[in-house]
Scaffold this active site. Sequence first.
Site, short mmCIF file in Angstrom:
data_model
loop_
_atom_site.label_atom_id
_atom_site.label_comp_id
_atom_site.label_asym_id
_atom_site.label_seq_id
_atom_site.Cartn_x
_atom_site.Cartn_y
_atom_site.Cartn_z
N ASP A 1 50.50 51.15 56.31
CA ASP A 1 51.94 50.95 56.22
C ASP A 1 52.44 51.59 54.91
O ASP A 1 52.00 51.19 53.82
CB ASP A 1 52.23 49.44 56.23
CG ASP A 1 53.67 49.11 56.59
OD1 ASP A 1 54.51 50.00 56.49
OD2 ASP A 1 53.92 47.96 56.96
N CYS B 1 58.91 52.33 59.97
CA CYS B 1 57.84 51.70 60.73
C CYS B 1 58.09 51.56 62.22
O CYS B 1 57.32 52.04 63.05
CB CYS B 1 57.64 50.33 60.10
SG CYS B 1 56.67 49.22 61.06
N LYS C 1 50.11 44.23 61.74
CA LYS C 1 51.57 44.30 61.81
C LYS C 1 52.06 44.76 63.19
O LYS C 1 51.59 45.77 63.71
CB LYS C 1 52.05 45.27 60.73
CG LYS C 1 53.55 45.50 60.74
CD LYS C 1 53.96 46.40 59.57
CE LYS C 1 55.44 46.70 59.58
NZ LYS C 1 55.89 47.42 58.39
N HIS D 1 55.96 44.46 64.45
CA HIS D 1 57.27 45.04 64.12
C HIS D 1 57.91 45.81 65.25
O HIS D 1 58.63 46.79 65.03
CB HIS D 1 57.18 45.91 62.85
CG HIS D 1 58.48 45.93 62.10
ND1 HIS D 1 58.77 46.78 61.06
CD2 HIS D 1 59.59 45.19 62.26
CE1 HIS D 1 59.98 46.57 60.62
NE2 HIS D 1 60.51 45.59 61.33
N HIS E 1 52.72 47.90 52.30
CA HIS E 1 54.14 47.55 52.38
C HIS E 1 54.48 46.44 51.38
O HIS E 1 53.63 45.62 51.05
CB HIS E 1 54.44 47.06 53.80
CG HIS E 1 55.90 47.03 54.15
ND1 HIS E 1 56.72 46.00 53.75
CD2 HIS E 1 56.67 47.90 54.85
CE1 HIS E 1 57.95 46.25 54.20
NE2 HIS E 1 57.94 47.39 54.86
N ASP F 1 52.32 54.86 58.96
CA ASP F 1 53.52 54.72 59.81
C ASP F 1 54.73 55.45 59.24
O ASP F 1 55.73 55.65 59.94
CB ASP F 1 53.83 53.26 60.09
CG ASP F 1 54.35 52.52 58.85
OD1 ASP F 1 54.08 52.96 57.72
OD2 ASP F 1 55.02 51.48 59.03
N ASN F 2 54.69 55.80 57.97
CA ASN F 2 55.76 56.59 57.34
C ASN F 2 55.28 56.96 55.94
O ASN F 2 54.26 56.43 55.47
CB ASN F 2 57.10 55.83 57.29
CG ASN F 2 57.03 54.45 56.69
OD1 ASN F 2 57.14 53.46 57.41
ND2 ASN F 2 56.82 54.35 55.40
C1 NG6 Z 1 64.38 47.91 54.60
C2 NG6 Z 1 63.94 47.02 53.45
C3 NG6 Z 1 62.60 47.50 52.98
C4 NG6 Z 1 61.60 47.55 54.13
C5 NG6 Z 1 62.16 48.39 55.25
C6 NG6 Z 1 61.29 48.42 56.46
C7 NG6 Z 1 65.74 46.12 52.02
C8 NG6 Z 1 66.68 46.38 50.90
N1 NG6 Z 1 64.90 47.11 52.36
O1 NG6 Z 1 65.58 47.44 55.12
O2 NG6 Z 1 62.12 46.67 51.96
O3 NG6 Z 1 61.34 46.25 54.59
O4 NG6 Z 1 63.42 47.90 55.64
O5 NG6 Z 1 60.07 49.00 56.18
O6 NG6 Z 1 65.76 45.05 52.59
S1 NG6 Z 1 59.15 49.49 57.35
O7 NG6 Z 1 58.02 50.11 56.73
O8 NG6 Z 1 58.79 48.32 58.12
O9 NG6 Z 1 59.94 50.45 58.11
CA CA Z 2 56.13 51.35 57.03
#
Ligand code: NG6
Ligand code: CA
Length: 512
Positions: A37, A77, A130, A132, A273, A325-326
């Site tokens: 992640d 993600c 994870k 999601h 993450h 994932d990114n």
């Molecule tokens: C964003 C969150 C970031 C992370 C991301 C998802 C805030 C300010 N930022 O909205 O912290 O959670 O979403 O990350 O809340 S991911 O890797 O799951 O795509």
């Molecule tokens: Ca991610």
Amino acid sequence: MSRTLLALGLGLAFLLPTLPGLRAAVEKPNIIVIMADDLGYGDLGCYGATAVKTPNIDRLAAEGRRFTSGYCSASTCTPTRFSLLTGTYAFRQKGTGVAPPNGPALIKPGTETIATLLKKAGYATAVIGKWHLGLGDPRPDWNGELKPGPLEIGFDHCHLLPTTNDRVPQVYVHDHRVLNLDPKDPLWVGDKAPDENHPTGITHRSSLRMNWTHGHNQTIHNGIGRIGFYTGGTAARFRDEDLGDEWVKRSNTWIEAHQDGPFFLFFASHDIHVPRMPHERFQGKTQLGFRGDSIVEFDSSVGELMKTLDRLGLTEKTLVVLCSDNGPVLDDGYADGAVEKLGDHQPAGPFSGGKYSVLEGGTRTPFITRWAGRIKPGVSDEVVCTVDLAASLAALTGTALPDNACLDSLNLMPALLGEPGAKGRDHLLQQDNNGTNLGLRIGDWKLVRQKTRGKSQAVVSLRKRDDAGGLHQLYHLPDDSAELKDLSAQHPERVKAMIARMDEIVSAGRSR
Ligand code: NG6
Ligand code: CA
């Protein structure tokens, strides 16, 4: 038909599968897809990192193929995971951006996925880590049966972090239920505070063990502010420090139970993450703060899985794919020292941008395949993407890919296995969270369609270049991997052709 002809026909039918070039032999190795992640191209030793040591993943790379043009399909993600499992670019389905705590199951039952395809090939299937991708319809029933979910789209078993470690609730979902949930202490999850006395990251900021920088100031768990609100489920809550060990422990048990194979395990680590809170034994292992220490934890998890394969004699019977994932991010909402302690470390390697961006840093990420005795070790510059695993694994295992499924997934199995002369993709579309901004790589050229400008600290802190430039920009990657020199004015014809191709991929509804 005469007897002789019939006999000839039958004879040919038996011969066909063995004739080279006519049909690839079916192989059914165990398959483990390890997805990190937010792990960036430059975050691993085998991709050039020196400030953090990753001996286990480096070994995997040395024993397998390390891709220099390996991509995930999106720079966040949820869309990457959506397209990994469905083989279809996430922008084709609305609402596949970062899923909220109470978001519904995004992959509808009946959708063909890697898991349904491999089940047809006789595989036992599990996802551990994870998720999601939403649970339930129209929302998760946290105190009841959490379905639809992975079990309704081809997985026999799941043991999950339901959304992200920074989103509520901090509980495990085991098959259809929250694990260790006491019915006398029901779990409530919402997007508004349940009452005005509910402690939050704003009201109790000084008591936090890790301060927030943006967002992450709602319900507090384990001394850390989160996104979203929840109450109850006290006995079910985990400690962030234990997540890494939990994924390994559960995976080992499941692999042992299915060691006769074939099995497919999607090992979806929460590392690295935010909130980055590695186990105590990894804290302080690097000079990079918890971001670096979480990479060490992730590497250790990979090492444990490889040990299990060795111990069970499965190393030569298992195809391992490692990806992310990114791209990377430094400050993603918590003050964990990632920015201050970065030093010379380059999380995105030579690329600009990172998480949330359609510049190469957002989607060009570590990508390694290993299958001891089958994959010739080496480095490959072929373009491969996580969206291709569905079609590639279906081809490997001899599973028919229905024409109306996995609409953007290409069979790149020969390239993933490092077969001589095997080609990767001739084009690749990259998207941000919702597909507003897009990138199109064709060979050495990259077209960027930048409709919105990234302003978040997260993006800025990793960016080699600012966000200037027009709607369409053109870069020549071999001599400008950082996408600093926009060549669109010099090559109007190429820009026009690439815009047309991009529009066609989007509007055609499929690219396979
Ligand atoms: C964003 C969150 C970031 C992370 C991301 C998802 C805030 C300010 N930022 O909205 O912290 O959670 O979403 O990350 O809340 S991911 O890797 O799951 O795509
Ligand atoms: Ca991610």
